[in-house]
Design an enzyme around this catalytic site. Structure first.
Site, PDB file in Angstrom:
ATOM      1  N   TRP A   1       0.792  -1.176  -0.050  1.00 11.76           N
ATOM      2  CA  TRP A   1      -0.010   0.006  -0.125  1.00 11.76           C
ATOM      3  C   TRP A   1       0.875   1.262   0.010  1.00 11.76           C
ATOM      4  O   TRP A   1       0.206   2.464  -0.213  1.00 11.76           O
ATOM      5  CB  TRP A   1      -0.791  -0.083   1.399  1.00 11.76           C
ATOM      6  N   ASP A   2       2.443   1.129   0.286  1.00 10.07           N
ATOM      7  CA  ASP A   2       3.064   2.495   0.133  1.00 10.07           C
ATOM      8  C   ASP A   2       2.936   2.905  -1.083  1.00 10.07           C
ATOM      9  O   ASP A   2       3.108   4.282  -1.114  1.00 10.07           O
ATOM     10  CB  ASP A   2       4.501   1.793   0.320  1.00 10.07           C
TER      11      ASP A   2
ATOM     12  N   GLU B   1       0.943  -2.208  12.789  1.00 10.21           N
ATOM     13  CA  GLU B   1       1.221  -3.623  12.766  1.00 10.21           C
ATOM     14  C   GLU B   1       1.438  -4.176  14.125  1.00 10.21           C
ATOM     15  O   GLU B   1       1.490  -5.400  14.499  1.00 10.21           O
ATOM     16  CB  GLU B   1       1.988  -3.816  12.109  1.00 10.21           C
TER      17      GLU B   1
ATOM     18  N   LYS C   1       3.445   1.088  16.262  1.00 12.12           N
ATOM     19  CA  LYS C   1       4.563   0.887  15.318  1.00 12.12           C
ATOM     20  C   LYS C   1       4.610   2.145  14.572  1.00 12.12           C
ATOM     21  O   LYS C   1       5.966   2.840  14.323  1.00 12.12           O
ATOM     22  CB  LYS C   1       4.233  -0.439  14.483  1.00 12.12           C
ATOM     23  N   GLN C   2       3.709   2.629  14.103  1.00 13.35           N
ATOM     24  CA  GLN C   2       3.621   3.586  12.784  1.00 13.35           C
ATOM     25  C   GLN C   2       2.313   4.400  12.990  1.00 13.35           C
ATOM     26  O   GLN C   2       1.333   3.831  13.536  1.00 13.35           O
ATOM     27  CB  GLN C   2       3.749   3.145  11.563  1.00 13.35           C
TER      28      GLN C   2
HETATM   29  C1  BGC Z   1       5.374  -1.603   7.507  1.00 12.68           C
HETATM   30  C2  BGC Z   1       4.286  -1.493   6.539  1.00 12.68           C
HETATM   31  C3  BGC Z   1       4.760  -1.447   5.179  1.00 12.68           C
HETATM   32  C4  BGC Z   1       5.981  -2.319   4.709  1.00 12.68           C
HETATM   33  C5  BGC Z   1       6.714  -2.242   3.857  1.00 12.68           C
HETATM   34  C6  BGC Z   1       6.290  -2.488   7.025  1.00 12.68           C
HETATM   35  O1  BGC Z   1       7.291  -2.579   8.187  1.00 12.68           O
HETATM   36  O2  BGC Z   1       4.732  -1.622   8.739  1.00 12.68           O
HETATM   37  O3  BGC Z   1       3.143  -0.580   6.622  1.00 12.68           O
HETATM   38  O4  BGC Z   1       3.873  -1.706   4.331  1.00 12.68           O
HETATM   39  O5  BGC Z   1       6.815  -2.235   6.030  1.00 12.68           O
HETATM   40  O6  BGC Z   1       7.189  -0.770   3.472  1.00 12.68           O
END
Ligand code: BGC
Length: 751
Positions: free
Chosen positions: A322-323, A464, A577-578
């Site tokens: 989804w990035d 996550e 996490k984010q």
């Molecule tokens: C992130 C995800 C991301 C992926 C690829 C993961 O560490 O938590 O949100 O899509 O990395 O960049």
């Protein structure tokens, strides 16, 4: 100024880092910033886009090709290399304006002679099959050197090997190495033809790929290498094609092919460049972020999007997440909508696989993959991580519970239409994607009778560390957006393309679902801000242990232990996490008041670990909205410099996870143009709310929007727009609460 990334002196501990930092590429492949004497231990890689393989170990990843620029030098039987020799001077650099990697190294040999090596290489943006290098040897006294130059077939892989060489030819004259590989799983064929040309006044003898050179102090030895990589997915006979093209490029000569490449990259920069006056480091960091996206973007095809580590290697299975839609797409939408369309169409093309994934889990509609590859299937396994304490596989729920990917895909389509004003994508498969994603959300949802609302239970949101939660704010709000998009698409199509709409509804057997989608859009539960304005990230989140990131860290046994999954330290705490709620707010800024944004930024900022490179840019974006300029700038610089400074984890256990970070690169663009520049495009039109960081005197950039193209220059008090496209007047925009309509091609307003 502001175009050169460079490092002096050789530092062994930085080899992997610099491999990513000095990467070049052209969307067709990437080439890591390694030196000619390096091998697979130093993570050399020419990573292909679009070609993935699984050799039976169940882990698909992009294919790395043999390294055409490998060179071994020896004097008196001893190797000359930064890895073991006496290095008097060393410099490695990247000219990001022209996409040229250079190295200059001076060695002192055992006899005291100084031998210098310099090289220049580029991945052609004019001819996406070509990568070329000029390598020059010189010395301060006469010396005999043996040089071996030839493709290094001993390829670095994370889970390789991935191919067999099925045909190979070497021919005399200029040493040519020409071969055809076939991948193990899907039998993709890729050919590489490498041509080596020598120019020198020195005496030398050639035996195949070996040159025995009597180098004199007055002369140099120049080896020019042209490597052409052709893929069977793009041409009928890649073997013949690579030779023909290689002969053609070698015939043109290095200077000419470089000139053609430079013309293309310079043209791209005319659209993509952002000029910042007053802050040279931010200038370099912003440009470098854009550069990293330009070398990984699929300029040549709709067959692929941008992998999470660009084309800097095989990390994250070379997968597209989804990035792309959430972090990278907007830059392309505003700068080169045709390329944005390639990215969006990649998802449209893989609707079938998204339907299959939904069916795999017992749902209807389209469930897009968390880790998508060239087949459109999910590369993510159910046991996607390894516990560093026990070495056992850990069950993760990235593949089956991150249902937000489907609304994220709809967001990409929706943004495409909103910013470009081009709705024709709805007739090219866009409608089907939107409807099937909506159908999936309906199929996944749970209707809670007692509250008369639809809920999304057992999901993993953007954060996550908290898997399998109920009503994750990011997921539910994005689902509502996707459902609205479906409702609006219906209205638009019924009004403008009735016949096509009827046939799509019939084809998808969507008649009954129309009412469901409409109802779910009205009744989906989106957690509202509480009295203090804060939105709860998921049901019960506020009841989790509330502690600081520092306190959480103090509980770790190992520094790189995973904080999520079943028993990670963050799981039953409020540490994220984010960005999650904050991300949702920054994507849908018009839906929340400034006070609500502030309340959520304040609450979640303290509790975010930024364990993903996708996080800091989003905190910057929302900080810019709530006038927290210092935070906005500091967080933006964290995102913008991630690949310059290399402030990220290189290894997880013994697994290499380094590479470039395109999501942070795209996020940097968003903070700069959308955050500081305040550019906003929505149903009300185009508006600007600029607020430059204190250290910036001005910022200039170019954008395309709804058929207009413009150069925009912002100072602290003025904005000047100059229309550069075909439409030279009539552009409507709002700034400082006032609406302007341009009557000619330039305007300056005070704000
Ligand atoms: C992130 C995800 C991301 C992926 C690829 C993961 O560490 O938590 O949100 O899509 O990395 O960049």
């Amino acid at each position: 100024m502001g175009w050169l990334v460079s490092e002096e002196n050789f530092d062994k501990s930085k080899i992997e880092l610099f491999g990513s930092k000095f990467c070049i590429g052209n969307g067709n492949f990437g080439y890591r910033g390694t030196l000619e004497e390096y091998g697979k231990e130093q993570l050399c890689a020419l990573t292909l886009s679009e070609i993935y393989d699984d050799n039976g170990c169940g882990w698909r990843e992009p294919v790395n090709m043999p390294n055409p620029f490998h060179i071994n030098l020896s004097v008196g039987g001893g190797n000359i290399s930064v890895l073991g020799s006496n290095v008097a001077k060393h410099e490695q650099s990247l000219d990001i304006k022209h996409g040229i990697h250079s190295r200059n190294t001076t060695f002192v040999t055992g006899s005291g002679s100084r031998v210098s090596v310099s090289s220049e290489r580029f991945a052609s943006m004019a001819a996406p099959e070509l990568i070329a290098e000029k390598y020059m040897l010189s010395a301060d006294s006469d010396i005999d050197i043996v040089m071996n130059a030839g493709p290094d077939m001993d390829v670095w892989d994370i889970n390789g090997p991935h191919f067999n060489v099925i045909r190979s030819e070497s021919s005399g004259g200029n040493t040519d190495n020409h071969f055809l590989i076939e991948t193990i799983e899907k039998k993709y064929q890729v050919s590489m033809c490498v041509s080596y040309l020598v120019q020198t006044g020195c005496d030398y003898k050639q035996d195949g790929n070996q040159y025995t050179i009597h180098l004199t102090k007055d002369d140099s030895f120049l080896l020019t290498t042209y490597a052409v990589i052709t893929k069977g997915i793009h041409c009928a006979d890649p073997f013949a094609e690579s030779r023909a093209k290689c002969e053609c490029f070698a015939g043109k000569g290095f200077d000419q092919v470089l000139k053609e490449h430079e013309a293309v990259i310079e043209k791209r920069w005319r659209s993509y460049d952002i000029e910042i006056e007053g802050d040279p480091y931010a200038q370099l960091a912003v440009r470098y972020s854009i550069y990293l996206l330009l070398i990984a973007a699929p300029f040549h095809t709709e067959g692929i999007a941008i992998p999470a580590r660009g084309l800097s290697g095989q990390v994250y299975k070379g997968a597209m997440f989804w990035d792309t839609e959430i972090y990278m797409l907007q830059m392309f939408l505003f700068e080169e909508p045709e390329i944005a369309k390639n990215l969006v169409m990649y998802r449209v093309k893989h609707l079938k696989e998204a339907l299959e994934k939904a069916a795999e889990f017992g749902y209807e509609g389209a469930f897009y993959p968390w880790e998508s590859q060239e087949t459109g299937k999910d590369g993510c396994t159910l046991y996607n991580l390894t516990d560093i304490f026990t070495g056992r596989k850990m069950r993760t729920y990235f593949r089956d519970k991150q249902i937000h990917i489907s609304p994220d895909v709809v967001f990409g389509l929706y943004k495409y239409m909103e910013i470009t004003g081009d709705y024709s994508i709805l007739l090219q498969g866009g409608t089907e994607v939107i409807l099937e994603c909506a159908r999936f959300l309906y199929s996944y949802s749970y209707f809670k009778k007692s509250r008369n609302r639809y809920e999304l239970l057992d999901v993993t949101g953007a954060d996550e560390y908290h898997e399998r939660v109920n009503n994750n704010a990011y997921t539910n709000y994005m689902a509502k957006m996707a459902l609205k998009c479906a409702v609006d698409t219906r209205a638009y199509m019924e009004k403008n393309h009735k016949a096509e709409w009827d046939s799509i509804v019939k084809k998808l057997k969507f008649e009954d679902d129309l009412a469901h989608i409409d109802e779910m859009h009205r009744l989906i539960y989106t957690p509202a801000p509480g009295k203090d304005g804060v939105i709860e990230q998921f049901d019960g989140y506020f009841k989790e242990e509330d502690l600081s990131v520092r306190e959480l860290y103090s509980r770790r046994i190992k520094e790189n232990e995973y904080l999520g999954s079943l028993c990670g330290l963050a799981v039953n705490t409020q540490i994220l996490k984010q960005a999650d709620v904050v991300l949702m707010m920054s994507l849908r800024p018009d839906q929340f008041t400034k006070e609500e944004k502030r309340a959520n930024w304040d609450y979640y900022e303290k509790r975010t670990e930024h364990g993903s490179s996708l996080s800091t840019c989003i905190y910057a974006l929302l900080a810019a909205e709530i006038d927290e300029k210092t935070y906005a700038y500091d967080y933006m610089m964290k995102a913008a410099t991630i690949d310059l400074v290399g402030n990220y984890k290189l290894y997880l256990g013994d697994l290499y996870i380094g590479g470039t970070h395109p999501a942070a690169n795209g996020g940097t663009w968003m903070v700069t143009v959308l955050g500081f520049g305040g550019l906003r495009v929505n149903a009300d039109g185009v508006s600007f709310v600029p607020d430059l960081p204190d250290s910036w005197n001005s910022m200039s950039y170019h954008f395309a929007c709804r058929g207009y193209e413009a150069d925009c220059k912002l100072t602290k008090t003025t904005m000047t727009l100059h229309l550069t496209g075909q439409k030279k007047s009539g552009f409507l925009f709002n700034i400082g609460g006032k609406t302007y309509e341009m009557t000619d091609d330039s305007i300056t307003v005070n704000y």
